[in-house]
Design an enzyme around this catalytic site. Structure first.
Site, short mmCIF file in Angstrom:
data_model
loop_
_atom_site.label_atom_id
_atom_site.label_comp_id
_atom_site.label_asym_id
_atom_site.label_seq_id
_atom_site.Cartn_x
_atom_site.Cartn_y
_atom_site.Cartn_z
N LYS A 169 -1.36 -11.86 -8.13
CA LYS A 169 -1.10 -11.69 -6.70
C LYS A 169 -2.43 -11.40 -6.02
O LYS A 169 -2.93 -10.29 -6.03
CB LYS A 169 -0.13 -10.53 -6.42
N THR B 10 -8.47 2.96 -4.48
CA THR B 10 -7.88 4.06 -5.25
C THR B 10 -6.51 4.42 -4.68
O THR B 10 -5.58 4.74 -5.42
CB THR B 10 -8.83 5.27 -5.21
N GLU C 152 -9.24 -0.92 -11.82
CA GLU C 152 -10.63 -0.95 -11.33
C GLU C 152 -10.58 -0.57 -9.86
O GLU C 152 -10.20 -1.38 -9.02
CB GLU C 152 -11.23 -2.35 -11.50
N CYS D 282 -17.46 -2.72 -4.59
CA CYS D 282 -17.06 -1.42 -5.16
C CYS D 282 -18.25 -0.68 -5.75
O CYS D 282 -18.29 0.54 -5.74
CB CYS D 282 -15.99 -1.63 -6.23
N GLU E 24 -16.00 6.08 0.79
CA GLU E 24 -16.53 4.77 0.43
C GLU E 24 -16.68 3.97 1.74
O GLU E 24 -15.70 3.76 2.45
CB GLU E 24 -15.55 4.06 -0.52
N SER F 77 -23.80 -5.94 -12.88
CA SER F 77 -22.61 -6.65 -13.37
C SER F 77 -22.98 -7.88 -14.20
O SER F 77 -23.90 -8.61 -13.86
CB SER F 77 -21.78 -7.12 -12.19
P1 NAP Z 1 -6.40 -2.77 -1.58
O1 NAP Z 1 -5.97 -2.56 -0.19
O2 NAP Z 1 -6.12 -1.71 -2.57
O3 NAP Z 1 -5.72 -4.14 -2.04
C1 NAP Z 1 -5.93 -4.66 -3.34
C2 NAP Z 1 -4.77 -5.59 -3.68
O4 NAP Z 1 -3.56 -4.83 -3.75
C3 NAP Z 1 -4.52 -6.67 -2.63
O5 NAP Z 1 -4.05 -7.83 -3.28
C4 NAP Z 1 -3.41 -6.06 -1.80
O6 NAP Z 1 -2.65 -7.02 -1.11
C5 NAP Z 1 -2.59 -5.41 -2.88
N1 NAP Z 1 -1.68 -4.37 -2.45
C6 NAP Z 1 -1.79 -3.52 -1.40
N2 NAP Z 1 -0.73 -2.67 -1.39
C7 NAP Z 1 0.05 -3.01 -2.44
C8 NAP Z 1 1.27 -2.51 -2.98
N3 NAP Z 1 1.92 -1.47 -2.44
N4 NAP Z 1 1.78 -3.09 -4.08
C9 NAP Z 1 1.15 -4.13 -4.66
N5 NAP Z 1 -0.01 -4.64 -4.21
C10 NAP Z 1 -0.56 -4.08 -3.12
O7 NAP Z 1 -7.95 -3.04 -1.71
P2 NAP Z 1 -8.84 -4.03 -0.87
O8 NAP Z 1 -9.01 -3.47 0.47
O9 NAP Z 1 -8.31 -5.42 -1.01
O10 NAP Z 1 -10.22 -3.98 -1.69
C11 NAP Z 1 -11.18 -3.01 -1.47
C12 NAP Z 1 -11.11 -1.92 -2.53
O11 NAP Z 1 -11.19 -2.51 -3.83
C13 NAP Z 1 -12.28 -0.98 -2.43
O12 NAP Z 1 -11.84 0.35 -2.57
C14 NAP Z 1 -13.16 -1.37 -3.65
O13 NAP Z 1 -13.98 -0.34 -4.11
C15 NAP Z 1 -12.12 -1.79 -4.62
N6 NAP Z 1 -12.71 -2.66 -5.64
C16 NAP Z 1 -12.93 -2.16 -6.89
C17 NAP Z 1 -13.53 -2.95 -7.87
C18 NAP Z 1 -13.78 -2.42 -9.25
O14 NAP Z 1 -14.09 -3.22 -10.12
N7 NAP Z 1 -13.67 -1.12 -9.49
C19 NAP Z 1 -13.90 -4.26 -7.55
C20 NAP Z 1 -13.67 -4.74 -6.27
C21 NAP Z 1 -13.07 -3.93 -5.32
P3 NAP Z 1 -3.01 -7.32 0.44
O15 NAP Z 1 -4.49 -7.49 0.51
O16 NAP Z 1 -2.26 -8.55 0.73
O17 NAP Z 1 -2.55 -6.12 1.20
#
Ligand code: NAP
Length: 506
Positions: free
Chosen positions: A196, A254, A274, A308, A407, A467
């Site tokens: 997804k 997170t 992650e 991230c 962040e 990375s």
């Molecule tokens: P996000 O809001 O947590 O969304 C991540 C994914 O989860 C998206 O596909 C999102 O869908 C989905 N999602 C949201 N709510 C959900 C729920 N209740 N149930 C199932 N899926 C759900 O994160 P983001 O804004 O896309 O990405 C930024 C974050 O990712 C930052 O905090 C960054 O640090 C972190 N990140 C971490 C790494 C690592 O390797 N540690 C790498 C890259 C990014 P939608 O987008 O359609 O809402």
């Protein structure tokens, strides 16, 4: 046809313009080897963040579609788990070769949906492909163990078995690499998956699935469901709670990671998380300052700060603070060229969406209102659009400012002056995040001390980029559970089975 958002005529006309040259652009989801619509027939638009034009419409799937995809993955798992490691390696290698061949097409799709400069998109494709190549090799090295038995006439075997269907939920910031990093590993281990992607960036996931199909990946091994943000919680619940799911592999915030971890707990599911980071970037007096500055540009402004492992807090020793800040300001002024990712020479694209833009500007405004100073930037580049934010350098940052703790996930470097190693460690570790940390020093003892004492899953000494497919990527504390890349990345998707071979003398 149900349309989840309103289109303007202008954006609808852009359909054909945006699609030109993007041969791998899909307008359906992918379940059990078929390109399909949502059961409800609903669709939603995928927009280019640089200009808001609609690139295409995609199925707006819901929980029922997620269930169909999980069932398909579960059914295929029954046969895919019994393929040999050699067969899986061969298929992964074919997929890798096709992705390499189509890397320019894939990069064009990333730039269209995520807004990043084309050169960065190409870099992401090369990085993402490196995981397919790595796991094509690694598939043949997921070994078991034979352990000396404490009993006579018995033999202890530990074998690694694939743990089943993996739910892969990924963010928008690296829409391609975050998928190959997981899917290469889980396929090598013998698992199947349902992906997804984010609402904002599903197109590179679908393009990767198209190439997987061409490479001969059997139907049902990879399934991709697309959904708008409003359906994400419903889809996520199925992907976490369905009894056929063995593992939830999530990359994202997170905040969402905690929700999914809670849902996974109900079925005692394996998780690989992650999550968000808050990386310190520490520069000591012995460092090569010019090198530290060059690396700072990469650690902060790669993907316009939406990474991230992006440097979040610059902790600069007082002996070199003025020199560092001056050099940083000058580099930002010269090297951060804002604009649409398709334009030659652009190094920083738009932020992904309005919410993200609002968050970044809110952090800067809060800091400035409490006494921070923007030496460069500090405002929207309105002439380019509402998601373009100027590359910014903030000084006089203090603990009472939101930017000190959060962040940033945007093109804002925040600098603090430190006076000792102890102070650097205290500030660096004063967060619940523990993903990546950067240290610049030529003092060997200090390098080892910092590596040992920084509470982060990854520490780069004298580098701003860490990375690759070969090392184990991942965080500690609230930055996650598990590792991606390396042999450990494939082992995440296995269970260890203990078999006792007894009565060998009978
Ligand atoms: P996000 O809001 O947590 O969304 C991540 C994914 O989860 C998206 O596909 C999102 O869908 C989905 N999602 C949201 N709510 C959900 C729920 N209740 N149930 C199932 N899926 C759900 O994160 P983001 O804004 O896309 O990405 C930024 C974050 O990712 C930052 O905090 C960054 O640090 C972190 N990140 C971490 C790494 C690592 O390797 N540690 C790498 C890259 C990014 P939608 O987008 O359609 O809402």
């Amino acid at each position: 046809m149900v349309v989840s958002r309103c289109f303007t005529m202008k954006s609808l006309k852009m359909f054909s313009v945006q699609r030109r040259g993007m041969h791998l652009l899909k307008d359906k989801a992918y379940i059990n080897g078929e390109w399909v619509k949502a059961t409800s027939n609903a669709v939603y638009p995928v927009q280019n963040p640089a200009d808001d034009n609609v690139i295409t419409e995609l199925p707006d799937m819901d929980a029922a579609d997620a269930k169909t995809a999980v069932d398909a993955a579960a059914n295929t798992f029954k046969t895919w788990r019994d393929t040999t490691a050699k067969e899986r390696s061969y298929i992964l290698r074919k997929w890798f070769n096709l992705c390499e061949k189509h890397s320019d097409d894939l990069a064009a799709i990333i730039t269209a949906e995520a807004g990043k400069p084309l050169a960065e998109s190409k870099g992401e494709i090369a990085y993402g492909n490196s995981f397919l190549e790595w796991f094509a090799d690694t598939a043949r090295h997921i070994n078991g163990e034979i352990i000396p038995s404490p009993w006579p006439n018995k033999q202890i075997l530990l074998t690694r078995q694939p743990l089943g269907v993996v739910s892969v939920i990924t963010p928008w910031n690296f829409p391609y690499a975050m998928i190959t990093r997981k899917v290469g590993a889980l396929m090598a281990a013998g698992c199947t998956c349902v992906i997804k992607p984010s609402e904002d960036t599903p197109l590179s996931a679908l393009a990767a699935a198209e190439l997987a199909e061409q490479a001969g990946v059997p139907k049902g091994v990879i399934n991709v469901i697309t959904s708008s943000r409003k359906n994400a919680p419903g889809v996520g619940k199925v992907l976490c709670e369905d009894e056929n799911v063995g593992c939830i592999s999530f990359t994202g915030s997170t905040f969402v990671g905690k929700i999914l971890y809670g849902q996974a707990a109900k079925g005692i599911k394996r998780v690989a998380l992650e999550l968000g980071g808050n990386a310190p970037y520490i520069v000591f007096p012995s460092a090569d300052i010019e090198h530290a500055l060059d690396q700072a540009m990469l650690a902060k402004f790669r993907n316009n700060g939406q990474a991230c492992i992006g440097a979040n807090r610059f902790l600069i020793h007082e002996a070199v603070y003025d020199k560092f800040v001056e050099g940083f300001k000058s580099r930002i002024g010269k090297k951060c060229i804002l604009g649409p990712g398709t334009k030659e020479g652009v190094t920083c694209g738009p932020l992904i969406n309005k919410e993200q833009a609002k968050k970044v500007s809110g952090l800067v405004d809060d800091a400035v209102s409490k006494g921070a100073e923007a030496l460069i930037g500090g405002k929207f580049a309105k002439e380019l659009g509402d998601k373009f934010y100027e590359s910014t350098l903030l000084v006089n940052v203090k603990p009472d400012m939101n930017i000190y703790n959060e962040e940033i996930f945007g093109p804002v470097a925040s600098c603090l002056k430190i006076s000792s190693e102890e102070e650097a460690l205290k500030i660096a570790n004063s967060t619940r995040s523990g993903l990546a940390a950067y240290v610049f020093t030529k003092d060997l003892g200090q390098a080892f001390r910092m590596s040992r004492q920084l509470e982060f899953g990854m520490v780069a000494i004298n580098d701003g980029i860490l990375s690759a497919a070969e090392p184990a990527f991942g965080g500690i504390k609230e930055s996650g559970i598990g590792r991606e890349g390396s042999l450990h990345g494939a082992e995440e998707y296995t269970d260890i089975k203990y078999t006792l071979m007894s009565a060998l003398d009978k």
